[in-house]
Design an enzyme around this catalytic site. Structure first.
Site, mmCIF file in Angstrom:
data_model
loop_
_atom_site.group_PDB
_atom_site.id
_atom_site.type_symbol
_atom_site.label_atom_id
_atom_site.label_comp_id
_atom_site.label_asym_id
_atom_site.label_seq_id
_atom_site.Cartn_x
_atom_site.Cartn_y
_atom_site.Cartn_z
ATOM 1 N N HIS A 124 -43.249 79.145 19.715
ATOM 2 C CA HIS A 124 -43.921 77.801 20.382
ATOM 3 C C HIS A 124 -42.762 76.982 20.982
ATOM 4 O O HIS A 124 -41.530 77.096 20.291
ATOM 5 C CB HIS A 124 -44.830 76.939 19.350
ATOM 6 C CG HIS A 124 -43.805 76.067 18.341
ATOM 7 N ND1 HIS A 124 -43.448 74.861 18.578
ATOM 8 C CD2 HIS A 124 -43.556 76.489 16.938
ATOM 9 C CE1 HIS A 124 -42.909 74.533 17.490
ATOM 10 N NE2 HIS A 124 -42.943 75.333 16.507
ATOM 11 N N ASP A 136 -36.516 73.338 15.935
ATOM 12 C CA ASP A 136 -38.110 73.606 15.789
ATOM 13 C C ASP A 136 -38.706 73.220 17.213
ATOM 14 O O ASP A 136 -38.957 72.112 17.277
ATOM 15 C CB ASP A 136 -38.812 72.746 14.674
ATOM 16 C CG ASP A 136 -40.180 73.094 14.355
ATOM 17 O OD1 ASP A 136 -40.608 74.133 15.031
ATOM 18 O OD2 ASP A 136 -40.745 72.105 13.500
ATOM 19 N N GLU A 170 -48.341 73.710 19.136
ATOM 20 C CA GLU A 170 -48.251 74.346 17.928
ATOM 21 C C GLU A 170 -48.338 73.306 16.836
ATOM 22 O O GLU A 170 -48.718 73.364 15.948
ATOM 23 C CB GLU A 170 -47.008 75.329 17.940
ATOM 24 C CG GLU A 170 -47.023 76.231 16.737
ATOM 25 C CD GLU A 170 -46.115 75.526 15.454
ATOM 26 O OE1 GLU A 170 -46.150 76.068 14.353
ATOM 27 O OE2 GLU A 170 -45.728 74.317 15.693
ATOM 28 N N ASP A 199 -40.210 81.364 14.764
ATOM 29 C CA ASP A 199 -40.164 79.752 14.691
ATOM 30 C C ASP A 199 -39.159 79.320 13.786
ATOM 31 O O ASP A 199 -39.425 79.447 12.252
ATOM 32 C CB ASP A 199 -41.939 79.532 14.142
ATOM 33 C CG ASP A 199 -42.206 78.001 14.270
ATOM 34 O OD1 ASP A 199 -41.105 77.251 14.531
ATOM 35 O OD2 ASP A 199 -43.211 77.862 13.955
ATOM 36 N N HIS A 286 -38.618 68.006 11.876
ATOM 37 C CA HIS A 286 -39.549 66.952 12.608
ATOM 38 C C HIS A 286 -38.826 65.574 12.706
ATOM 39 O O HIS A 286 -39.766 64.677 12.834
ATOM 40 C CB HIS A 286 -41.033 66.964 11.995
ATOM 41 C CG HIS A 286 -41.635 68.027 12.142
ATOM 42 N ND1 HIS A 286 -42.959 68.328 11.616
ATOM 43 C CD2 HIS A 286 -41.644 69.428 13.031
ATOM 44 C CE1 HIS A 286 -43.441 69.454 12.062
ATOM 45 N NE2 HIS A 286 -42.543 70.131 12.822
#
Length: 437
Positions: A124, A136, A170, A199, A286
């Site tokens: 992704h 990520d 994603e 990923d 994140h």
């Protein structure tokens, strides 16, 4: 990697059966006997790092992220697509809608290979809105991009067809990959013999995790790491949280790599892999700090090489043994002072380009060799002159020529062309062969 966490549905027996039908071997059936598997190239860490630097610059110029529906994501897709187009891939943008915004998947096919036997690798490309998403999942996206470019640089001609994909949205629940799989006709799904997912493969406090879904794919990755002396563990933290899930759910064999997200590294894991126990594999998961500084180069380098290793080994090309000969011994008459005629051989099972010292064996029986123009014609139509009315009144052309054919793809139909340009003498092509050193 998305935060959605569906649990694993065990289907080992079914997947093993699929694997036996599609992934049980690395030898091309059309290649000469005695060949060995083509070695995967080393993927340059500097090149993968440069892709991450470019993705970081895109995020910085677009509000600090590359999230679905934001300008940074579309710029990321355009960046990857431009590199693949320049490398000779057939690319397509697939659009979908999520949250009222247009999303994009990028699909890139490498020309050639059996269209009924597809090996696919994907990552992704979107980030969360909080940050640029360099681990990520710039890490997986950059690694498969550089692997795809390595395929092009090598002129790699695998037995199976290669397809690469970069997924959108994603982080919102595997939206892009679900859209692709759901819109793939059943007949096309059966052609996909393996999907490899990457990923988060450069985590700053890394682990070395291998998906345990398909036995053949799993063992391929384990073999690679065993060769490095690096122990692996079965991936559980991200199971079902990434883009392999839609493929797995329709029965396509899947596998992949993962270096860890927000789970904490144990003391035992730190002992065998290094790093810091009691700390998450990626403290910037994140978050806004998921930048180019949030990458472990050793993990990124090893995992990028593992991507290439799996692609090369699962796609099935071989290199022939030394002195492989492709020959045609059928007679072809050469008309007196007439049109050109050809004798052909079909070369198969040779990865990449022809050698710089391709041996061209010519056996032409003729009563006046000085009448003849003789050429080698490559599969793309390129012409290499071997003889241009040389040799005077002597009989026959029976010799081996050396041709620098290194710019030509090896596999395909090669022709020996002969034409008699004067009257009164006749002959025929008695044999034509190519010998690959």
């Amino acid at each position: 990697m998305t935060l959605t966490v569906p649990r694993r549905v065990t289907a080992a027996a079914a997947l093993a059966a699929l694997a036996l039908g599609g992934l049980t071997g690395t030898t091309a059936s059309a290649s000469p006997t005695g060949g060995t598997a083509v070695a995967a190239p080393d993927i340059p860490l500097a090149n993968v790092r440069q892709h991450l630097t470019d993705l970081q610059a895109i995020a910085t110029a677009n509000g600090g992220n590359r999230a679905h529906g934001r300008t940074g994501y579309k710029a990321s897709i355009d960046f990857v697509k431009a590199k693949l187009d320049a490398a000779g891939y057939t690319t397509a943008l697939q659009t979908f809608t999520s949250g009222g915004a247009t999303g994009y998947n990028l699909i890139a096919d490498w020309p050639g290979g059996d269209p009924n036997q597809v090996i696919m690798a994907g990552s992704h490309l979107d980030s969360v809105t909080a940050g640029p998403g360099i681990n990520d999942n710039g890490s997986g996206s950059a690694a498969i991009l550089e692997t795809a470019l390595a395929v092009s640089r090598a002129g790699y001609q695998p037995t199976k067809h290669l397809r690469f994909a970069w997924w959108g949205a994603e982080e919102l629940g595997l939206i892009g990959s679900k859209h692709y799989v759901n819109n793939l006709p059943a007949a096309e799904r059966t052609k996909v013999k393996g999907y490899l997912n990457f990923d988060m493969i450069g985590s700053p406090n890394p682990g070395y995790f291998v998906y345990d879904d398909d036995p053949t794919i799993e063992q391929t990755f384990k073999d690679y790491y065993a060769g490095l002396g690096v122990p692996t563990e079965i991936e559980t933290e991200g199971d079902g949280r990434s883009d392999h899930a839609p493929f797995k759910n329709v029965g396509i064999p899947v596998g992949g790599l993962f270096s860890g997200a927000d789970y904490v590294k144990t003391a035992a894991q730190a002992q065998k892999w290094g790093g810091t126990s009691g700390q998450s594999f990626d403290r910037c998961y994140h978050a806004s700090c998921d930048t180019t500084a949030n990458i472990n180069d050793t993990a990124l380098d090893r995992n990028a090489d593992a991507v290439a290793y799996a692609i090369w080994n699962l796609s099935g090309a071989t290199t022939p043994p030394t002195g492989t000969v492709f020959e045609n011994t059928a007679d072809v008459s050469v008309p007196d002072n007439g049109v050109a005629v050809t004798s052909s051989v079909t070369v198969t099972g040779i990865a990449g380009n022809a050698p710089s010292a391709l041996k061209v064996g010519v056996d032409i029986v003729h009563t006046w060799r000085g009448d003849l123009i003789v050429d080698l014609i490559a599969p793309d139509g390129s012409v290499y002159n071997l003889a241009n009315r040389t040799g005077g009144s002597a009989d026959n052309i029976q010799e081996t020529f050396t041709v620098n054919a290194s710019t030509e793809v090896a596999n395909g139909v090669w022709k020996l062309r002969a034409q008699d340009k004067a009257s009164s003498d006749t002959g025929y092509i008695n044999g034509f062969k190519l010998t690959f050193p």
